[in-house]
Design a protein around this motif. Structure first.
Motif, PDB file in Angstrom:
ATOM      1  N   GLU A 136     -13.614 -12.838   8.669  1.00 55.40           N
ATOM      2  CA  GLU A 136     -14.057 -12.722   9.845  1.00 55.40           C
ATOM      3  C   GLU A 136     -15.649 -12.397   9.766  1.00 55.40           C
ATOM      4  N   PRO A 192      -2.786 -11.598  14.211  1.00 52.01           N
ATOM      5  CA  PRO A 192      -3.272 -10.422  15.065  1.00 52.01           C
ATOM      6  C   PRO A 192      -3.592  -9.436  14.003  1.00 52.01           C
ATOM      7  N   SER A 193      -4.316  -8.260  14.335  1.00 50.71           N
ATOM      8  CA  SER A 193      -4.986  -7.216  13.881  1.00 50.71           C
ATOM      9  C   SER A 193      -3.851  -6.549  12.971  1.00 50.71           C
ATOM     10  N   GLY A 194      -4.084  -6.231  11.708  1.00 54.62           N
ATOM     11  CA  GLY A 194      -3.101  -5.770  10.721  1.00 54.62           C
ATOM     12  C   GLY A 194      -2.130  -6.561  10.157  1.00 54.62           C
ATOM     13  N   SER A 195      -2.467  -7.812  10.302  1.00 56.52           N
ATOM     14  CA  SER A 195      -1.098  -8.555   9.807  1.00 56.52           C
ATOM     15  C   SER A 195      -1.311  -9.011   8.299  1.00 56.52           C
ATOM     16  N   GLY A 196      -2.481  -8.479   7.647  1.00 53.30           N
ATOM     17  CA  GLY A 196      -2.545  -8.663   6.289  1.00 53.30           C
ATOM     18  C   GLY A 196      -3.550  -9.632   6.098  1.00 53.30           C
ATOM     19  N   LYS A 197      -4.336 -10.225   6.847  1.00 50.71           N
ATOM     20  CA  LYS A 197      -5.243 -11.547   6.510  1.00 50.71           C
ATOM     21  C   LYS A 197      -6.457 -11.114   5.516  1.00 50.71           C
ATOM     22  N   SER A 198      -6.885  -9.807   5.855  1.00 57.70           N
ATOM     23  CA  SER A 198      -7.881  -9.554   4.860  1.00 57.70           C
ATOM     24  C   SER A 198      -7.533  -9.220   3.725  1.00 57.70           C
ATOM     25  N   THR A 199      -6.359  -8.426   3.499  1.00 58.18           N
ATOM     26  CA  THR A 199      -5.660  -8.252   2.543  1.00 58.18           C
ATOM     27  C   THR A 199      -5.455  -9.297   1.478  1.00 58.18           C
ATOM     28  N   PHE A 244       4.080   0.955   1.851  1.00 55.21           N
ATOM     29  CA  PHE A 244       3.920  -0.102   3.127  1.00 55.21           C
ATOM     30  C   PHE A 244       3.751  -1.345   2.453  1.00 55.21           C
ATOM     31  N   TYR A 289       0.946  -1.197  -0.076  1.00 60.35           N
ATOM     32  CA  TYR A 289      -0.030  -0.059   0.006  1.00 60.35           C
ATOM     33  C   TYR A 289       0.776   1.335  -0.056  1.00 60.35           C
ATOM     34  N   VAL A 311       2.558  -4.832   2.621  1.00 57.47           N
ATOM     35  CA  VAL A 311       1.460  -5.325   3.704  1.00 57.47           C
ATOM     36  C   VAL A 311       1.547  -7.011   3.452  1.00 57.47           C
TER      37      VAL A 311
HETATM   38  N1  LIG Z   1      -6.523   0.711   1.719  1.00 52.66           N
HETATM   39  C1  LIG Z   1      -5.441   0.529   2.572  1.00 52.66           C
HETATM   40  N2  LIG Z   1      -4.516   1.592   2.394  1.00 52.66           N
HETATM   41  C2  LIG Z   1      -3.304   1.713   2.994  1.00 52.66           C
HETATM   42  N3  LIG Z   1      -3.105   0.708   4.016  1.00 52.66           N
HETATM   43  C3  LIG Z   1      -3.953  -0.418   3.988  1.00 52.66           C
HETATM   44  C4  LIG Z   1      -5.114  -0.376   3.630  1.00 52.66           C
HETATM   45  N4  LIG Z   1      -5.995  -1.478   3.860  1.00 52.66           N
HETATM   46  C5  LIG Z   1      -5.304  -1.941   4.770  1.00 52.66           C
HETATM   47  N5  LIG Z   1      -4.030  -1.145   4.998  1.00 52.66           N
HETATM   48  C6  LIG Z   1      -3.226  -1.520   6.080  1.00 52.66           C
HETATM   49  O1  LIG Z   1      -2.637  -2.963   5.534  1.00 52.66           O
HETATM   50  C7  LIG Z   1      -2.449  -3.610   6.667  1.00 52.66           C
HETATM   51  C8  LIG Z   1      -3.173  -5.091   6.798  1.00 52.66           C
HETATM   52  O2  LIG Z   1      -4.229  -4.886   6.735  1.00 52.66           O
HETATM   53  P1  LIG Z   1      -5.601  -5.946   6.935  1.00 52.66           P
HETATM   54  O3  LIG Z   1      -6.815  -5.369   6.754  1.00 52.66           O
HETATM   55  O4  LIG Z   1      -5.173  -6.907   5.836  1.00 52.66           O
HETATM   56  O5  LIG Z   1      -5.129  -6.663   8.169  1.00 52.66           O
HETATM   57  P2  LIG Z   1      -5.925  -7.861   8.990  1.00 52.66           P
HETATM   58  O6  LIG Z   1      -5.061  -8.677   9.163  1.00 52.66           O
HETATM   59  O7  LIG Z   1      -7.290  -8.232   8.148  1.00 52.66           O
HETATM   60  O8  LIG Z   1      -6.406  -6.982  10.224  1.00 52.66           O
HETATM   61  P3  LIG Z   1      -7.870  -7.185  11.099  1.00 52.66           P
HETATM   62  O9  LIG Z   1      -7.692  -8.336  11.991  1.00 52.66           O
HETATM   63  O10 LIG Z   1      -7.990  -5.856  11.942  1.00 52.66           O
HETATM   64  O11 LIG Z   1      -8.711  -7.075  10.024  1.00 52.66           O
HETATM   65  C9  LIG Z   1      -2.745  -2.904   7.936  1.00 52.66           C
HETATM   66  O12 LIG Z   1      -1.873  -2.287   8.670  1.00 52.66           O
HETATM   67  C10 LIG Z   1      -3.677  -1.946   7.442  1.00 52.66           C
HETATM   68  O13 LIG Z   1      -3.345  -0.704   8.178  1.00 52.66           O
END
Ligand SMILES: Nc1ncnc2c1ncn2[C@@H]1O[C@H](COP(=O)(O)OP(=O)(O)OP(=O)(O)O)[C@@H](O)[C@H]1O
Ligand SMILES: Nc1ncnc2c1ncn2[C@@H]1O[C@H](COP(=O)(O)OP(=O)(O)OP(=O)(O)O)[C@@H](O)[C@H]1O
Ligand SMILES: [Mg+2]
Ligand SMILES: [Mg+2]
Lengths: 404, 256, 432, 317, 256
Positions: free
Chosen positions: E176, E49-56, E28, E25, E30
């Motif tokens: 989730e 953990p939150s922010g680890s990139g699972k959703s991405t 950054f 991103y 991810v």
């Molecule tokens: N559109 C975006 N632009 C910039 N950074 C992003 C964007 N979407 C997510 N991020 C960053 O990418 C990283 C991974 O995000 P992601 O949503 O995949 O985490 P996650 O593991 O799903 O967390 P959660 O458990 O909180 O859902 C996070 O640090 C988030 O801040």
């Protein structure tokens, strides 16, 4: 941006122009660009064909030629031998003048009405919502005409002041309300008046200083000084004293009936007043709504929390509600200022010499340079509104609440 | 845990006396014949179903709402429409709201010093020292220069408590201080409140945190339909509720 | 209940206290007066001041209205009839109502036509404004423009029928092709409509208008309040689709398209309407081929439509921004393409949110239609300032005329804004 | 194609007129346009289209009139427009003649006691913007070294209101328009028109530069009206004159002799129709602004040259 | 419970192959060098953990986000910038979001038939029949004509699943799906998912419901800081985590 892994280069197919996300947006933009160019070319082509057919051209040298007409209300030196450009300048200044005056007055009206509309006095609140609804729902042009009509048809003509038993007389012998405008005394600066003015300026600085001092005192010792009447005293007493010490150097040039009109003093023309007042009271209704919304946007919890801490209602307003409400109020307020500036172009309906009336009106009529004049006119308004929105952006960024 | 409560001292001095207080919203009778005496140092928990008038009751105590009949006396001052008395009572009584109601345009420190400076006329420096003292107490001195929007809910609620404490009130009112918080944050706020209780602050607390009630309350009051239906010491209240309405309420709340 | 004491903590209520009525001082008119009018001394002063203002207004206006004269045929006669008493000469309204409402050139025997069009307008607008009405009524809304056009302008009925036929053909082709791709459907529809119009244009006999059922009325003859209404309704209707396109364009990820939309919107919003009307009256004709005969009405409609579409675009942009991102993503993940997602998911929701904003723009625009009087069109303000005040009989009758215009505008605008408030309340509680 | 062909193809003549100036161009109570300028339009329509009612009257303001003409929205402008050098040369219009010789004057209330324009020092003057009047006014006061305060107004109607409300001391415009305005007052006798005429204002119809055929049609239609009066041809005796007149010029004019119509691209009876529309110049003058009308203008400069006036049509030959 | 998982059949066919995939991103980073092969019928749970990139990660799979390096192949189709491929993949892959993202202006039935009608060009009647079939499967056929706003969260999430299923996807992604739900509702959604798993649907599921993971997953993947830190069969993963980061995470999540 480097994109996804894609099939090896070289395998470009025409269908990819539509189907491939990389080229697709380029394709669409190319089409849009093409359409844009074609339509601009079409319009431009027609324009030039029409102009050529009429034997005209687009040129701005008319701005340098003498305007030939007179303007009744000017802020800068101007006579009928001045150029069209100068006439335009007069118009610009007049636009800015009426816009500025209206902004100030509209704010006053709007804030008053907005606050009173929230008053717990039922009658006053209803009266204010009546004001707001009436003015918001009737076109501003009609208001301008109505107020101009009041000015011209209801106020006495200067000749009514004539004779032994005049039908009308001047207010306190100083101010004359006529259907051509209001005549007020003009100051005459005698020797020593500079000192008086300087004193006044020093007093203003003094008031600011005093208020600072009062705040500091509160902060350092917890003593709360009154600020209301001392400010007034500091503002006026030294100046008045100095005025008499210097032997009353500032006189008044009181308007006097002479010939056809009043002479002397300052004339505020009827068109200016009509436009000024109409824009203020019309926009005031909108500002009142913004003010009300802004105050209501501050949640009741804030007031309660502040009262629970022991703050008196006045302080709750000053320290808690207003700072928050202002953030909500000011952005729409600024766009109302923009609206005032744009609506001031209705000056043309009452013969006030703003930019629309000079450049977009008389100059256009006299020279027949319609395209040039209208373009310049739009350019001017565009500049103003871009400036105002720039100010608004700066403000918005400055006051954005800090969030996580 | 009930020992903890009894350990804390309760004096004989009376802090609040409410006598035959009635309040109406329009023609709706919200509070009916409320009688309540609170001693200095007492910690009272008020519970009851939604709409039973708990919030209204404690808001009447510091005149955020006015009552129409009966009397409220706080620290010997009778609550009347006399502004002087209201001011006096408000400076004795601190209050914490469900939604914190911090001032978002002021920093944490400014939030805490605003009232001392303008109401108590404390010099700014002194006010800031006091504020830092209480911020330390609620364990967030390092956030002093941030804005409320930058803190978590639990932190905000603790700031709200600190803000009230800065006025050095003798009585604290809490209106569901934890109900807008996530579970992890509830604990940190309750801890702060427990600490406060241990120091002997007179407290009236609307809450449904039964653990908290058992641990710190001297008395639990159960309200329904604008009336005080039952009150008792926490152990007795929870283990042996008398009124059928209390029983019903407790079965719902504890079964959850 | 003095048994409640710190020492005897336990208390159980045995008897329920029934709700009692509030004490008299806390209800009734006395309390209302005390709380709402005379709460504090300052408040009482305000009340007295307000009463004074109201008295001033009423004492001026009421006798003036009550003494109003309705039957004379000129100001002089009216003044004589009043004989020095303060009173209004409403006779100017009874004399000239037709000019105020329809302009001075619209043939009086045809007044029923615009009137009928106005009545039908309510029927046509109803299903758009009130979601509860049966959706089938929208069919009438769709044909209404053609009916209204025919009623107001008259001429051969073939013209509106042809226009309608073109639109229907376009819609049919669109329906057929849109399943393939939105672009095919869209452009196919437009082309089909144009084909029908062109072919139809050849078929309609040249003199058809002369022998028409409704006599043709040129648009120059439109005037009065009718002109304001027509400009307002036409321009708002036309500017909604354009506004949608602009708003979508402004949200686009394609920089060029975004730029074009931003420049257009900001340009239009940066200049006063009156300069755009100047463009319509003195400039626009230069931009079209000499033989094209765009009459002033049409040119004004073009400029006002551009004006309002820029503002509506901003409102719709707000509506689009208010939609959660999840809606876009859900549409994407179901495999809907951009036009489908917009048409089926995003716009229905965004437009619903935007309606109050659009209505506000519409009110503003409707008020601004009075500006056409400045470029020499005879709308209601133009009629008052021009022919009526200049006539020998009614020279000097200001208040009655301006008051009449104000009342008309107030009724319409206040009505619309009440509607928009009702709608806002309703949207807030709607099942969404 | 030339304008003439356009007009024929369209079947109506688009004629730009004033938004309302009684006597020259103003809609009457029935919404029908009346006046001297209007009559010229009708004459042209009659000549070209054989129908004096086939005219679309396009009301124009001082601001819109030139664009309307230049852009082709109207075919001719017949709107008390002063023939000036810059309009003719710089704005690229062709003035085809003069249908009214006018001059700028001042109207004041009798009560003011003013008898000469030179006494107007310091007066407030209502003047229509975008007219030559405005420029003449500036020049007049400048050369006489006296001051004034202009009150710009957009339309005649507005000027009249302002003047009557007393927000200006004097109203200045072309003397004919002053007379027309005064005629519409409730008490015309309370107002006087000052003797000074401060400018030359030859008013006439105009067309676009560069379309000489069309300019000729309008020019000679106007000339036909003037010549008809000179030759004594009226709407009443038109047929009789056409049949019996001994005068060869009358015969040429009315198309019984020669091919003048053909040369213009019209038929032989064009001028006859033009005159039939509202009569000859004299009749038109008398009907709309002459002494019998409320406006009550004397012929003055607008008399035939034979009567000592300036009207002098080139010969039909 | 691990038996349940092994009972379900996993074929040898490969459903998804992700190779050396990287995503940024802005600047950054991810997702870092993700390698993952999913067989048809496999059920994979992703946690971290939150922010680890699972959703991405799972959003990359159906091209809601684009990746910048490496390749993703779904059912033999390479995810490229070719719209045809994207469309193909999206119609193979269903997705459920944390916040359901139902279309509030359409009824439940319309929500379910929208995509089949417009994307698959199924006749409306047939689409409605399919929709009712799946709505029955998620046990809410009787709500078909209500609007989403009228349903509870759990019901909404089940509708969202049914909506995806109506497109007859071969792979389902869940982000989730239960984290926005109240405890009672979590169960009904998980039950639906378990049923789906039992039918052999290939599933990638981001979730912290460890019970669910144990019961249905073939594999649990732990992500941290954009990388796959550890993956294993559920029993082994939970009972015997290898990486210290996994251990820390599990201790937090299970201790809670
Ligand atoms: N559109 C975006 N632009 C910039 N950074 C992003 C964007 N979407 C997510 N991020 C960053 O990418 C990283 C991974 O995000 P992601 O949503 O995949 O985490 P996650 O593991 O799903 O967390 P959660 O458990 O909180 O859902 C996070 O640090 C988030 O801040
Ligand atoms: N400003 C008001 N005007 C009218 N009625 C009110 C007002 N505030 C509260 N009420 C009513 O008074 C009753 C008591 O309200 P109160 O907020 O004290 O209840 P509560 O016990 O605090 O409930 P909760 O647990 O939901 O906070 C409720 O029925 C409520 O609807
Ligand atoms: Mg409560
Ligand atoms: Mg996530």
């Amino acid at each position: 941006m480097t994109t996804l892994t894609d099939p090896p280069q070289g395998s470009f197919r025409l269908s990819m122009l539509i189907n491939d996300t990389r080229y697709r947006s380029l394709t669409f933009q190319a089409i849009a660009l093409l359409l844009l160019i074609v339509s601009i070319a079409y319009l431009a082509n027609n324009l030039f064909a029409n102009l050529a057919a009429a034997g005209l051209n687009i040129a701005y040298d008319f701005l340098g030629t003498p305007a030939g007409y007179d303007i009744n209300q000017t802020l800068v030196e101007y006579n009928s031998r001045s150029t069209h450009a100068r006439a335009a300048l007069v118009g610009i200044l007049n636009t800015l003048l009426v816009a500025f005056l209206s902004c100030v007055m509209a704010t006053v009206f709007g804030v008053l009405a907005g606050v009173l509309r929230l008053s717990n006095n039922w009658l006053v609140a209803k009266l204010m919502s009546f004001y707001v609804e009436i003015f918001r729902n009737i076109p501003v042009l009609i208001w301008i005409i109505i107020i101009f009509t009041i000015m011209t048809a209801v106020m006495p003509a200067p000749r009514a002041f004539r004779g032994d038993e005049p039908e009308a007389s001047m207010l306190l012998g100083l101010v004359a309300f006529t259907n051509r405008g209001i005549y007020i005394p003009a100051p005459v600066w005698g020797p020593g008046s500079l000192v008086v003015v300087a004193t006044f300026i020093v007093s203003i600085v003094g008031v600011i200083g005093y208020r600072r001092y009062a705040t500091n005192l509160l902060y350092s010792t917890g003593k709360l000084l009154p600020t209301g009447w001392p400010s007034l005293a500091i503002l006026f007493v030294p100046t008045i004293l100095m005025f008499y010490i210097m032997g009353r150097p500032i006189g008044l040039d009181i308007p006097e009936l002479g010939g056809f009109n009043f002479r002397g003093g300052i004339q505020v023309g009827a068109p200016l007043i009509a436009l000024w007042f109409a824009l203020s009271i019309y926009t005031g209704a909108f500002i009142a709504e913004n003010v009300r919304a802004g105050i209501q946007a501050v949640s009741k919890g804030q007031t309660e929390a502040a009262s629970a801490l022991g703050l008196r209602p006045g302080r709750v307003m000053k320290l808690v509600v207003l700072p928050q409400a202002l953030r909500v109020i000011i952005p729409p307020l600024i766009s109302q200022y923009l609206n005032i500036t744009k609506n001031s172009s209705l000056a043309i309906a009452v013969g006030y010499a703003d930019i629309t009336a000079t450049l977009g009106g008389i100059t256009l009529n006299q020279t027949g340079r319609a395209i040039e004049c209208v373009l310049l006119l739009m350019l001017f308004y565009l500049t103003i509104s871009l400036l105002i929105s720039a100010v608004m952006n700066v403000y918005n960024n400055a006051v954005k609440l800090k969030e996580r | 845990m009930a020992e903890a409560a009894t350990q804390m001292k309760v004096s004989d001095e009376i802090a609040i006396t409410i006598t035959k207080m009635n309040k109406w919203y329009g023609s709706f009778h919200v509070l009916r014949d409320i009688d309540l005496v609170v001693n200095r140092g007492e910690r009272i928990v008020i519970c009851g179903p939604s709409g039973s008038g708990k919030s209204t009751l404690i808001r009447c105590i510091n005149a955020l709402e006015e009552h129409q009949q009966g009397s409220i006396e706080v620290d010997g001052t009778l609550l009347s429409s006399d502004l002087k008395n209201i001011d006096k009572i408000r400076s004795e009584v601190g209050m914490c709201f469900q939604h914190f109601n911090l001032f978002p345009h002021l920093t944490i420190l400014e939030n805490c010093t605003l009232a001392p400076i303008w109401v108590r006329k404390t010099p700014k420096k002194e006010a800031e020292e006091t504020a830092m003292h209480f911020l330390e107490k609620v364990k967030i001195p390092d956030q002093a220069n941030k804005y409320p929007g930058q803190l978590s809910g639990g932190q905000q609620q603790r700031v709200a408590i600190a803000r009230s404490l800065c006025m050095r009130p003798r009585i604290m009112l809490f209106d569901e201080p934890t109900s807008a918080l996530d579970p992890e944050m509830i604990k940190e706020v309750l801890d702060t409140m427990i600490e406060l209780a241990e120091e002997g602050m007179t407290m009236l607390c609307v809450t449904h945190e039964m653990g908290f009630a058992r641990q710190v309350a001297n008395r639990v009051i159960f309200m329904d339909a604008g009336q005080i239906v039952e009150q008792n010491e926490p152990e007795a209240f929870f283990n042996n509720p008398q009124s059928p309405r209390t029983q019903l309420f407790l079965s719902q709340i504890l079964g959850h | 209940m003095s048994d409640i004491h710190a020492n005897s903590v336990a208390f159980v209520r045995k008897t329920e206290i029934p709700p009692a009525p509030p004490p008299y001082a806390a209800t009734g008119p006395v309390k209302w007066l005390r709380e709402n009018l005379f709460a504090t001394p300052a408040n009482s002063l305000l009340t007295i001041a307000a009463l004074y203002v109201i008295w001033l207004i009423l004492s001026g206006a009421l006798p003036w209205i009550a003494n109003g004269i309705w039957t004379t045929s000129s100001l002089t006669e009216c003044r004589q009839a009043l004989d020095g008493v303060a009173g209004a000469c409403f006779s100017v309204l009874t004399e000239r109502w037709n000019q105020l409402l329809f302009g001075f050139q619209y043939p009086s025997e045809f007044y029923w036509r615009p009137t009928l069009a106005l009545v039908l307008l309510f029927v046509a607008a109803a299903p758009v404004l009130f979601f509860d009405l049966p959706r089938k009524l929208l069919v009438f809304t769709a044909v209404y423009p053609f009916i209204a056009f025919w009623l107001i302008w008259g001429g051969t009925i073939l013209t509106p029928i042809l226009a309608l036929a073109g639109v229907i053909a376009g819609a049919l082709v669109y329906q057929r092709l849109v399943t393939g791709s939105f672009a095919y459907g869209f452009f196919g529809g437009i082309i089909a409509a144009f084909i029908v119009w062109t072919v139809g244009g050849w078929i309609i006999p040249a003199g058809a208008s002369d022998s028409a059922m409704l006599t043709a009325v040129p648009s120059r003859d439109l005037g009065g309040f009718m002109l304001n209404m027509m400009l307002g309704v036409t321009c708002v209707t036309l500017s909604v689709p354009i506004g949608i396109a602009l708003a979508l364009g402004r949200q686009s990820s394609m920089p060029l398209i975004k730029m074009i939309c931003v420049v257009f919107i900001e340009f239009i919003r940066g200049v006063p309407l009156i300069t755009l009307l100047f463009v319509a009256s003195v400039m626009l004709a230069y931009f079209f081929p000499p033989e094209s005969t765009l009459d002033l009405f049409l040119r004004v409609v073009i400029m006002i439509t551009m004006f309002s579409s820029a503002y509506i675009a901003e409102v719709i942009r707000g509506g689009l921004a208010a939609l959660p991102k999840g809606q876009y993503e859900a549409a994407d993940s179901l495999g809907l393409d951009y036009p489908q997602a917009m048409r089926l998911i995003i716009l229905p929701q965004a437009l619903k949110i935007s309606i109050p904003g659009i209505v506000n723009i519409a009110v503003g625009l409707f008020k601004d239609t009075t500006l056409v009087s400045v470029i020499g069109m005879f709308d209601i303000v133009g009629m008052i300032r021009g022919p009526i005040l200049a006539s020998t009989e009614w020279n000097g009758v200001y208040w009655e005329l301006l008051g009449f215009a104000s009342v008309l505008f107030f009724i319409v605008c206040y009505g619309i804004s009440q509607y928009s408030q009702w709608l806002e309340r309703r949207l807030a509680t709607d099942h969404r | 194609a030339g304008t003439l062909d356009d007009v024929k193809a369209r079947g109506t003549l688009n004629c730009g007129v004033n938004t309302g100036l009684v006597g020259f161009a103003a809609p009457d109570a029935n919404g029908e346009w009346k006046g001297v300028d209007v009559a010229v339009c009708r004459a042209v329509a009659a000549a070209v289209l054989n129908d004096p009612t086939a005219v679309e009257f396009v009301p124009t303001t001082g601001k819109t009139r030139f664009t309307a003409l230049a852009s082709g929205e109207i075919d001719m402008l017949s709107r008390v427009t002063t023939w000036t050098f810059s309009r003719d040369v710089d704005l690229k219009f062709t003035f085809v003649g003069v249908n009214y010789y006018d001059g700028q004057g001042f109207m004041v209330p009798k009560a003011l006691g003013v008898s000469s324009a030179r006494e107007l020092d310091g007066a407030t003057v209502c003047v229509q913007t975008g007219t030559t009047t405005e420029l003449n006014l500036a020049d007049f006061f400048r050369t006489n070294n006296i001051s004034y305060e202009p009150v710009p107004v957009e339309t005649t109607a507005e000027g009249q209101q302002q003047y009557l409300a007393g927000s200006c001391d004097t109203y200045t415009t072309d003397a004919s328009a002053l007379a027309a305005t005064r005629a519409s007052f409730e008490a015309p006798g309370d107002h006087v028109i000052l003797p000074e005429i401060i400018s030359k204002e030859p008013l006439g119809p105009l067309v676009r530069h560069g379309d000489d055929e069309w300019a000729d049609v309008v020019r000679w239609t106007l000339n036909a009206l003037i010549t008809a009066e000179e030759l004594g041809v009226t709407s009443a005796n038109l047929d009789e004159m056409a049949a019996n007149s001994e005068n060869p010029e009358v015969a040429r004019l009315l198309g019984t002799e020669g091919t003048l119509g053909e040369m213009l691209g019209l038929d032989a009876a064009w001028a006859k129709r033009a005159i039939a529309a509202e009569g000859n110049y004299g009749e038109i003058f008398a009907r709309h602004i002459g002494e019998e009308t409320p406006i009550g203008l004397a012929r003055g400069l607008n008399a035939q040259w034979t009567d000592g006036g300036l009207l002098y049509s080139p010969p039909f030959r």
